[in-house]
Design a protein around this motif. Sequence first.
Motif, PDB file in Angstrom:
ATOM      1  N   PHE A  56      11.653   7.522  -2.874  1.00  0.00           N
ATOM      2  CA  PHE A  56      10.884   6.464  -3.513  1.00  0.00           C
ATOM      3  C   PHE A  56      11.538   5.094  -3.353  1.00  0.00           C
ATOM      4  N   THR A  57      12.845   5.088  -3.075  1.00  0.00           N
ATOM      5  CA  THR A  57      13.596   3.832  -3.040  1.00  0.00           C
ATOM      6  C   THR A  57      12.995   2.793  -2.104  1.00  0.00           C
ATOM      7  N   PRO A  58      12.567   3.120  -0.895  1.00  0.00           N
ATOM      8  CA  PRO A  58      12.011   2.078  -0.016  1.00  0.00           C
ATOM      9  C   PRO A  58      10.713   1.446  -0.559  1.00  0.00           C
ATOM     10  N   TYR A  59      10.037   2.128  -1.454  1.00  0.00           N
ATOM     11  CA  TYR A  59       8.754   1.623  -1.969  1.00  0.00           C
ATOM     12  C   TYR A  59       8.902   0.949  -3.329  1.00  0.00           C
ATOM     13  N   THR A  76      -2.320   6.187  -8.432  1.00  0.00           N
ATOM     14  CA  THR A  76      -3.008   6.511  -7.179  1.00  0.00           C
ATOM     15  C   THR A  76      -3.312   5.255  -6.372  1.00  0.00           C
ATOM     16  N   VAL A  77      -3.676   4.186  -7.078  1.00  0.00           N
ATOM     17  CA  VAL A  77      -3.941   2.912  -6.373  1.00  0.00           C
ATOM     18  C   VAL A  77      -2.646   2.341  -5.830  1.00  0.00           C
ATOM     19  N   LEU A  78      -1.584   2.442  -6.618  1.00  0.00           N
ATOM     20  CA  LEU A  78      -0.295   1.958  -6.135  1.00  0.00           C
ATOM     21  C   LEU A  78       0.142   2.713  -4.885  1.00  0.00           C
ATOM     22  N   ALA A  79      -0.044   4.036  -4.890  1.00  0.00           N
ATOM     23  CA  ALA A  79       0.344   4.838  -3.726  1.00  0.00           C
ATOM     24  C   ALA A  79      -0.417   4.394  -2.488  1.00  0.00           C
ATOM     25  N   GLU A  80      -1.695   4.068  -2.660  1.00  0.00           N
ATOM     26  CA  GLU A  80      -2.486   3.612  -1.513  1.00  0.00           C
ATOM     27  C   GLU A  80      -2.024   2.243  -1.040  1.00  0.00           C
ATOM     28  N   ARG A  81      -1.701   1.356  -1.987  1.00  0.00           N
ATOM     29  CA  ARG A  81      -1.295  -0.011  -1.611  1.00  0.00           C
ATOM     30  C   ARG A  81       0.035  -0.038  -0.872  1.00  0.00           C
ATOM     31  N   GLU A  85       3.037   8.508   1.292  1.00  0.00           N
ATOM     32  CA  GLU A  85       2.461   9.717   1.889  1.00  0.00           C
ATOM     33  C   GLU A  85       3.109  10.997   1.388  1.00  0.00           C
ATOM     34  N   GLY A  86       4.036  10.874   0.439  1.00  0.00           N
ATOM     35  CA  GLY A  86       4.722  12.053  -0.082  1.00  0.00           C
ATOM     36  C   GLY A  86       3.992  12.666  -1.270  1.00  0.00           C
ATOM     37  N   SER A  87       4.735  13.376  -2.094  1.00  0.00           N
ATOM     38  CA  SER A  87       4.174  14.056  -3.253  1.00  0.00           C
ATOM     39  C   SER A  87       3.697  13.037  -4.281  1.00  0.00           C
TER      40      SER A  87
END
Length: 404
Positions: A56-59, A76-81, A85-87
């Motif tokens: 998670f560190t790079p993000y 979920t929106v943050l993951a898309e932004r 691509e992980g868990s």
Amino acid sequence: MITLEDWALIRRLVKDGVPKARIAERLGISRTTVMRAAASDSPPRYERRPSDSTSFTPYEKRVRDLLATTSDMPATVLAERVGWEGSITWFRENVRRVRAEVRPQDPADRLSWAAGDAAQCDLWFPPRKIPLEDGSRVLLPVLVITAAHSRYMTGRMIPTRKTEDLLLGSWELIQQFGRVPRRLIWDNEPGIGRGQRRAAGVTEFAGTLATKIVQLRPRDPESKGIVERRNGYFETSFMPGRSFASPADFNTQFTDWLTVANQRVVRTIKASPVDLIDVDRASMLPLPPVVLHLGWRNQVRLGRDYYVRVDTNDYSVSPTAIGRIVDVAADLERVRVRLGGRIIAEHERAWARGRTITDPAHVAEAAVLRHQFQQPRTLTAVDDGLGRDLADYDRAFGLDEASA
């Protein structure tokens, strides 16, 4: 790392006076380990060294920047932004940690309520539609007022959430207390007011009762949490298994249930509301000595169709008052129309919307008046001794001489 059994054995042997070197030789461990185990008051346990870097560190920086501008952005929106691509479970756990660090904190103080000081007011919408006169079924508001100190609950269903009905309902429930709370606490209900602006009639209502109406700022539910929690209590304890034939039936059942509910012990105050209401009431203000003129009030000139409007419904009036100024007044139960202080129409107030309520007697009166109006008018000569011969006017103006 030694096991729990080895740690316990080492401590027992040390207490028995066995040399540490012999214990180390017997267990096949170093003497230093034996010395640490003997000095430790708790059994050994494995602790993983925290890693300075995870997937998670790079993000994380990008997530922090997004949450700094929109703290409630879903994971979920943050993951898309950020292109994660992980868990998603692992991502959510980290977002939860970061969000708690970034989001502004709004601490809620624990409040104490002095006797007689305040009553919390709210509108509760029961999750069940109520049948009305026209056959329709609608969700209707229930005005609830709870004394903050004693937790004594009062409430009744009202036709609308407009100012007139809110004040009528408030006055009826305050009379059930027998005294007036020093403060009535509301949220930003439009029928009471918004911000520093009160709805028409609210300031006069508070002034007559000598009380103070306090409207809370947005997003401050804790200051009205007592009555808010009662709304949930009603839905779980009053509503299950009940059916209602009308608003009046709802109010009857609700009033009977409140009588029982106010006798139950409230966990937070370790007493029942009926046991504390007298203490609460003793510190409240007395009821006003004057009659409160509340509800729907208007003065109109009665038109040819002899109907007046209250809220969205039309009510018939005696057509003998057509063209005259009449006073229209309505409370939660009745609609009354007066002419010069005399009641010329009275109806049960309708809860449905857009209805026309007609008294057959008014229709009959209108038919008589219409028949009389349509009759031809005849002029009858009346010999009252004031008649005069037209020749007298000719002589007076000299017309008879001119014609000669």
